[in-house]
Write an enzyme that holds these catalytic residues in place. Structure first.
Site, PDB file in Angstrom:
ATOM      1  N   LYS A   1       0.838  -1.198   0.000  1.00  0.00           N
ATOM      2  CA  LYS A   1       0.000   0.000   0.000  1.00  0.00           C
ATOM      3  C   LYS A   1       0.870   1.243   0.000  1.00  0.00           C
ATOM      4  O   LYS A   1       1.862   1.315   0.718  1.00  0.00           O
ATOM      5  CB  LYS A   1      -0.921   0.019   1.231  1.00  0.00           C
ATOM      6  CG  LYS A   1      -2.195  -0.778   1.078  1.00  0.00           C
ATOM      7  CD  LYS A   1      -3.121  -0.533   2.257  1.00  0.00           C
ATOM      8  CE  LYS A   1      -4.446  -1.241   2.073  1.00  0.00           C
ATOM      9  NZ  LYS A   1      -5.355  -0.993   3.194  1.00  0.00           N
TER      10      LYS A   1
ATOM     11  N   GLU B   1     -18.941  -9.219   9.169  1.00  0.00           N
ATOM     12  CA  GLU B   1     -20.030  -8.602   9.945  1.00  0.00           C
ATOM     13  C   GLU B   1     -20.937  -9.635  10.595  1.00  0.00           C
ATOM     14  O   GLU B   1     -21.375  -9.460  11.741  1.00  0.00           O
ATOM     15  CB  GLU B   1     -20.852  -7.684   9.035  1.00  0.00           C
ATOM     16  CG  GLU B   1     -20.100  -6.472   8.514  1.00  0.00           C
ATOM     17  CD  GLU B   1     -19.368  -6.727   7.221  1.00  0.00           C
ATOM     18  OE1 GLU B   1     -18.784  -5.776   6.659  1.00  0.00           O
ATOM     19  OE2 GLU B   1     -19.365  -7.895   6.755  1.00  0.00           O
TER      20      GLU B   1
ATOM     21  N   ARG C   1     -25.472  -6.200   6.285  1.00  0.00           N
ATOM     22  CA  ARG C   1     -24.935  -7.494   5.899  1.00  0.00           C
ATOM     23  C   ARG C   1     -25.152  -8.551   6.972  1.00  0.00           C
ATOM     24  O   ARG C   1     -24.955  -9.741   6.730  1.00  0.00           O
ATOM     25  CB  ARG C   1     -23.443  -7.374   5.590  1.00  0.00           C
ATOM     26  CG  ARG C   1     -23.098  -6.228   4.664  1.00  0.00           C
ATOM     27  CD  ARG C   1     -21.662  -6.256   4.210  1.00  0.00           C
ATOM     28  NE  ARG C   1     -21.508  -7.122   3.048  1.00  0.00           N
ATOM     29  CZ  ARG C   1     -20.335  -7.484   2.547  1.00  0.00           C
ATOM     30  NH1 ARG C   1     -19.220  -7.089   3.121  1.00  0.00           N
ATOM     31  NH2 ARG C   1     -20.277  -8.259   1.489  1.00  0.00           N
TER      32      ARG C   1
END
Length: 625
Positions: free
Chosen positions: A278, A364, A392
């Protein structure tokens, strides 16, 4: 001197270049991203990290005929720049501009609209099976990060793809793991080998030759898996039916291009494991990838972000501070988040209470049922989650928590309008889907004092509770000392007016409501609770006023205003009800303050409704009232 990037208007232009010119395009892309995002803000680190991977995919695959499906999509800026959207890039994440995520209506190269994690493999698998059903010779490739691979949905899709033997390519973009030199060198050579046609033809021929000798065939397959297991971490994917290749350096085009070409020529499920960094190419983002994941406008020379300072604290900060106060007072309070530690304001909580903090990754559903298990054992878990991501885990909320009456508190951030992230991250539906859940306490804080007291109410309530708040600043707390729980279902009159109207505020709209109420001498009420409503006060207001105007930051369909209207009707109260809120649509991207004004959720909009001029998002059945 013109950039090479300026000559690329589609992937066809990219594929017309000699491969040895791609590093120049990569350099141009990084320079463009740094310059553009320093002015607009957006997702920086992930896009700097996927420059070479994006180039290689578009160079080796015949897009858009070959389908690219990006997971989450915050790493797809390079994809947008290479597919004809460079001239509009300054509009990204602005109202009416380019989406910050792939969006089907924006470009034929955006094959699937995304914003949530772990959907890419399922979608690409569907596309691969559609091609097979039509007899079309095209590829479907899912690009998924190592974080998104933690979600169960990704493994469900992998399992199904392996079972089907689908013609599917999965690119696992691993930006957390580094490649050690000794293992990496062997892995590079082995990856080229097992991606090559010769190796796969040899393996297929061996399978056919040993088909009549099951024991020998099984031995050969086990031997192959053990050898691969010594040099690659892909045994799990092989067991799921995938031909695993990697890990390889995702920034090395000399490695990426030949392997992707070979993989495109193969059939069946294939998984390419690439390792990227990243923020690649810009030291501040490489050193602190979390800070520069999503950025406000910044100085590209120093990395300093130009954030507005001062003013009231954000609701997110108030939540984090309040939860630490509660945890100090009660050792049974625990915090859970699905990969949103920073966004949910829990960094300091983790530092102070590491044994009582759980980041479960992008999972989740697991987060909620894990919280349910803790609650079964006497703990008071608080699940910090964005409104859009709570969707979700709706089944777990109902079946595992509410049905059992477990004391789990939901701290629902980014409720209502989320601004530049747009409809994929919008939090304008939670009141509607939460109201349908029996025995769930639902609270909407107007300010920092409310949020602190509502959290205290949730963790002491004998059952599930939800506190929802926006990505916005909160009016500062004025109450000193430990937060006191609220009386459940009790609203408070903030301004008692003698006029015909009473404004019922659900959420952070007291300031504009009070300003609008002055001219009409209207009553203003901080409702605090969506469920249960303050039935006693509603009866009193109906006796003193001719009209109730509800104000909320949720879709009107199924929202707090509809709850008030239903209560009025079912109790035979003779009072008109008008509702201000969000219309029955997905809310577009844009600045939060602009969108609130568009929907009449500001002082001018409330005042216009009080003057009987217009109620911007009035519910359909109230339009003629």
């Amino acid at each position: 001197m013109p950039r090479l990037l300026d000559t690329i208007h589609s992937p066809a232009d990219l594929r017309a270049l000699d491969a040895d010119r791609l590093p120049e395009v990569a350099e141009d892309l990084r320079a463009f991203l740094l310059d553009a995002l320093s002015r607009t803000g957006g997702h920086l680190g992930a896009n700097l990290g996927t420059v070479e991977l994006t180039l290689a995919l578009h160079y080796c695959l015949d897009t858009p005929d070959d389908r690219l499906v990006w997971d989450v999509g915050h790493q797809a800026y390079n994809h947008k720049l290479l597919t004809g959207r460079r001239e509009r890039f300054a509009t990204i994440r602005k109202q009416g501009g380019l989406s910050g995520f792939p969006k089907r209506g924006e470009s034929p190269f955006d094959t699937f609209g995304v914003g949530h994690a772990s959907t890419s493999i399922s979608a690409a698998l569907g596309m691969a099976q559609a091609a097979a059903a039509r007899g079309e010779d095209r590829q479907a490739a899912a690009i998924i990060g190592d974080g998104a691979m933690t979600a169960g949905m990704a493994f469900e899709a992998l399992n199904h793809a392996g079972h089907l033997g689908a013609n599917l390519m999965v690119v696992l973009n691993d930006n957390e793991m580094s490649i050690s030199e000794n293992v990496g060198a062997l892995s590079k050579r082995f990856s080229r080998l097992i991606a090559g046609r010769w190796y796969n033809r040899m393996r297929d021929n061996a399978d056919r030759a040993l088909a009549r000798v099951p024991a020998a065939r099984d031995f050969a397959r086990r031997a192959e898996e053990h050898v691969k297991g010594m040099v690659t971490p892909g045994t799990l994917f092989e067991e799921l039916g995938f031909n695993y290749v990697g890990p390889i350096d995702g920034h090395n085009l000399d490695e990426l291009l030949p392997i992707l070409r070979n993989l495109r020529a193969l059939d069946g499920p294939r998984l390419l494991h690439v390792v990227t960094r990243k923020g690649k190419g810009w030291e501040p983002a490489e050193s602190d990838p979390i800070k520069y994941h999503g950025v406000a406008p910044f100085d590209p020379r120093t990395g300093t972000m130009h954030k507005a300072g001062g003013g009231a604290p954000a609701f997110t900060q108030v939540f984090g501070d309040a939860l630490m106060e509660l945890a100090d007072a009660d050792p049974e309070v625990m915090a859970i988040t699905p990969a949103m530690r920073e966004g949910s304001g829990l960094v300091e909580f983790q530092e102070r209470f590491p044994e009582r903090f759980f980041d479960v990754g992008i999972a989740e559903q697991h987060a909620l049922t894990f919280a349910a298990g803790l609650a079964c054992e006497g703990y008071r878990p608080v699940v910090a989650i964005y409104s859009t991501f709570l969707q979700r885990a709706y089944d777990q909320l109902i079946h595992d928590i509410a049905l059992q009456g477990l004391p789990v508190t939901f701290a629902i951030d980014r409720a209502g309008i989320v601004g530049p992230d747009g409809p994929t991250h919008g939090g304008n539906l939670d009141l509607s889907y939460l109201r349908a859940v029996p025995d769930l306490l639902i609270m909407t804080p107007a300010d920092a004092d409310d949020l602190r007291r509502m959290l205290a109410t949730g963790v002491t309530h004998d059952g599930p509770a939800a506190v929802r708040y926006p990505k916005a600043r909160a009016a500062e707390a004025t109450e000193a000392g430990p937060a006191r729980p609220l009386e459940v279902g009790r609203a408070t009159v903030v301004r008692a007016g003698a006029g015909d109207d009473a404004v019922l505020v659900f959420g952070p709209f007291l300031e504009p409501a009070l300003a609008a109420a002055e001219a009409m001498d209207a009553t203003v009420v901080n409702m605090r609770f969506v469920k249960p409503l303050d039935a006693t006060l509603l009866g009193e207001l109906a006796g003193r006023h001719g009209r109730l105007i509800t104000v909320e930051e949720n879709n009107l369909a199924g929202g707090a205003g509809e709850a008030v209207r239903g209560h009025v009707a079912s109790h035979g109260l003779e009072v008109e009800v008008l509702t201000l809120g969000l219309p029955d649509t997905f809310i577009p991207q844009g600045e939060r303050t602009d969108l609130l004004a568009d929907y009449g959720l500001d002082t001018a909009g409330i005042a216009a409704c009080l003057r009987r001029e217009t109620c911007a998002a009035v519910a359909p059945d109230a339009a003629g009232q």
